[in-house]
Motif scaffolding. Sequence first.
Motif, PDB file in Angstrom:
ATOM      1  N   ILE A   1       0.740  -1.328  -0.033  1.00 34.23           N
ATOM      2  CA  ILE A   1      -0.014   0.053  -0.011  1.00 34.23           C
ATOM      3  C   ILE A   1       0.713   1.316   0.036  1.00 34.23           C
ATOM      4  O   ILE A   1       0.479   2.117  -0.813  1.00 34.23           O
ATOM      5  CB  ILE A   1      -0.952   0.040   1.247  1.00 34.23           C
ATOM      6  N   GLN A   2       2.007   1.229   0.816  1.00 38.56           N
ATOM      7  CA  GLN A   2       2.841   2.509   0.821  1.00 38.56           C
ATOM      8  C   GLN A   2       3.567   2.769  -0.492  1.00 38.56           C
ATOM      9  O   GLN A   2       3.648   3.813  -0.725  1.00 38.56           O
ATOM     10  CB  GLN A   2       3.933   2.210   1.867  1.00 38.56           C
ATOM     11  N   SER A   3       3.706   1.563  -1.213  1.00 36.49           N
ATOM     12  CA  SER A   3       4.389   1.838  -2.600  1.00 36.49           C
ATOM     13  C   SER A   3       3.332   2.485  -3.581  1.00 36.49           C
ATOM     14  O   SER A   3       3.785   3.010  -4.576  1.00 36.49           O
ATOM     15  CB  SER A   3       4.920   0.324  -3.077  1.00 36.49           C
ATOM     16  N   LEU A   4       2.089   2.123  -3.271  1.00 40.70           N
ATOM     17  CA  LEU A   4       1.162   2.841  -4.155  1.00 40.70           C
ATOM     18  C   LEU A   4       1.108   4.202  -3.887  1.00 40.70           C
ATOM     19  O   LEU A   4       0.896   4.983  -4.849  1.00 40.70           O
ATOM     20  CB  LEU A   4      -0.212   1.950  -4.126  1.00 40.70           C
ATOM     21  N   ASN A   5       1.168   4.637  -2.564  1.00 41.96           N
ATOM     22  CA  ASN A   5       0.982   6.130  -2.148  1.00 41.96           C
ATOM     23  C   ASN A   5       1.644   6.008  -0.939  1.00 41.96           C
ATOM     24  O   ASN A   5       1.348   6.060   0.286  1.00 41.96           O
ATOM     25  CB  ASN A   5      -0.573   6.373  -2.014  1.00 41.96           C
ATOM     26  N   PRO A   6       2.942   6.909  -1.066  1.00 41.33           N
ATOM     27  CA  PRO A   6       3.556   7.143  -0.049  1.00 41.33           C
ATOM     28  C   PRO A   6       3.183   8.002   1.198  1.00 41.33           C
ATOM     29  O   PRO A   6       4.003   8.162   2.367  1.00 41.33           O
ATOM     30  CB  PRO A   6       5.166   7.835  -0.652  1.00 41.33           C
ATOM     31  N   ASP A   7       2.089   8.737   0.518  1.00 38.79           N
ATOM     32  CA  ASP A   7       1.371   9.863   1.993  1.00 38.79           C
ATOM     33  C   ASP A   7       0.429   9.163   2.540  1.00 38.79           C
ATOM     34  O   ASP A   7      -0.259   9.874   3.159  1.00 38.79           O
ATOM     35  CB  ASP A   7       0.883  10.775   1.041  1.00 38.79           C
ATOM     36  N   TYR A   8       0.409   7.688   2.245  1.00 37.29           N
ATOM     37  CA  TYR A   8      -0.550   7.106   3.319  1.00 37.29           C
ATOM     38  C   TYR A   8      -0.069   7.081   4.948  1.00 37.29           C
ATOM     39  O   TYR A   8       1.163   6.645   4.767  1.00 37.29           O
ATOM     40  CB  TYR A   8      -1.096   5.640   2.933  1.00 37.29           C
ATOM     41  N   GLU A   9      -0.977   7.271   5.920  1.00 38.81           N
ATOM     42  CA  GLU A   9      -0.818   6.959   6.888  1.00 38.81           C
ATOM     43  C   GLU A   9      -1.276   5.741   7.757  1.00 38.81           C
ATOM     44  O   GLU A   9      -2.389   5.606   7.280  1.00 38.81           O
ATOM     45  CB  GLU A   9      -1.119   8.324   8.271  1.00 38.81           C
ATOM     46  N   PHE A  10      -0.682   5.002   8.644  1.00 40.85           N
ATOM     47  CA  PHE A  10      -0.946   3.567   8.814  1.00 40.85           C
ATOM     48  C   PHE A  10      -1.674   3.566  10.257  1.00 40.85           C
ATOM     49  O   PHE A  10      -0.932   4.239  11.319  1.00 40.85           O
ATOM     50  CB  PHE A  10      -0.041   2.568   8.669  1.00 40.85           C
ATOM     51  N   HIS A  11      -2.546   2.673  10.729  1.00 42.00           N
ATOM     52  CA  HIS A  11      -3.184   2.449  11.912  1.00 42.00           C
ATOM     53  C   HIS A  11      -3.344   0.994  12.058  1.00 42.00           C
ATOM     54  O   HIS A  11      -3.793   0.543  11.023  1.00 42.00           O
ATOM     55  CB  HIS A  11      -4.182   3.283  12.363  1.00 42.00           C
TER      56      HIS A  11
END
Length: 363
Positions: A332-342
């Motif tokens: 998921i991060q590779s698709l959008n580095p601006d994602y924040e995860f919980h």
Amino acid sequence: MKDFFQEISMAFAKSIGNYHPENFDTEIKEFGLYRRAIIFFEGMVGRLGHLLSRDLCGLVISRKNYYFENLLRFKDTFDLLDDEDSRRKYIELLAYRMLGFTKVKLSLNEPAFFAARAATVEYRQMERLPANFKKGYLELYDLSNAGYDGLKLYFVQNGIFVDFILQQYNYNDLVCVNKGDVVIDAGGCWGDTALYFAARGAAQVYVYEFIPSNIKIFEQNLALNPQLAERIKLVEKPVWENSEVDLSFEDHGPASRVAAAGVYSGTIQTLSIDDLVKQRGLRKVDFIKMDIEGAEFQALKGAAETIRVHKPKLAISVYHQADDLIVIPAYIQSLNPDYEFHLDYYTVVGDEIMLYAMDKHAK
């Protein structure tokens, strides 16, 4: 941020000497021979350890365990998590997976949890519906007094508790469905999550479900809720990385089996999320939920364009495969580095683990 190896070491040291033979939940999992054998074995070790002159810690580590063997890879996910509570729960889940249920009692495992679940009986009605499931039936629940005006459905008690009371698909009112959202629900089963999303105000909910016995109950649950049903669209396909892949299936309700073409009598073709978005001409996708029994990674690959372009909020199950907690966040991060995860979980047996993601610019 706290150090991953320090945190996991502390969790390990805190838990290794524990012995919790009662640490299970038959509402979720059968208390089968495997668990009985573990309790017997660890109980014997505890009672005879001084005679055997064996170190319990060394005995536990010597067992082949994916989580021990890939500990460095699990660190990467820890470092991605955006808040302290997510990291704390991640550590305790890893300890649970490494050491087992007799050693680690998850922090959710408190009397208040079981009391709150038991309290959902007040929403239960007298009606039952035959179902291809454990008890052979589902019970009718009316959730009007639980904050869901007029919502009724045939379901199971733990599902009512997890979906509607704990709200598994809402992380702290941050990663959640809001009024007007377009939602893709991958893994619709009996329509419970679709109804939940519609009740929260989703404008459209596209639901992947293709098992005939599940669809029959899905349609009956929608018929109970005409005020929500018009916003729910059934997609009678399995979600996958590519479209038009031939699969076979055997209908056992939620426990249905899916395999390559020719293995089972039922036949079906896949449809990726990217192709669904194109076919339906969706101008936006605000939220994607996935709980598809271990096919989440493949389904995410089939949603790559949708995630890059629309940057939807994500709620993805990450407990079906041993490497879900590694490969899914990284992808998921590779698709959008601006994602924040919980991250959070919703059972006392280490299941229903959810990874949440939200573009930091969308707050």
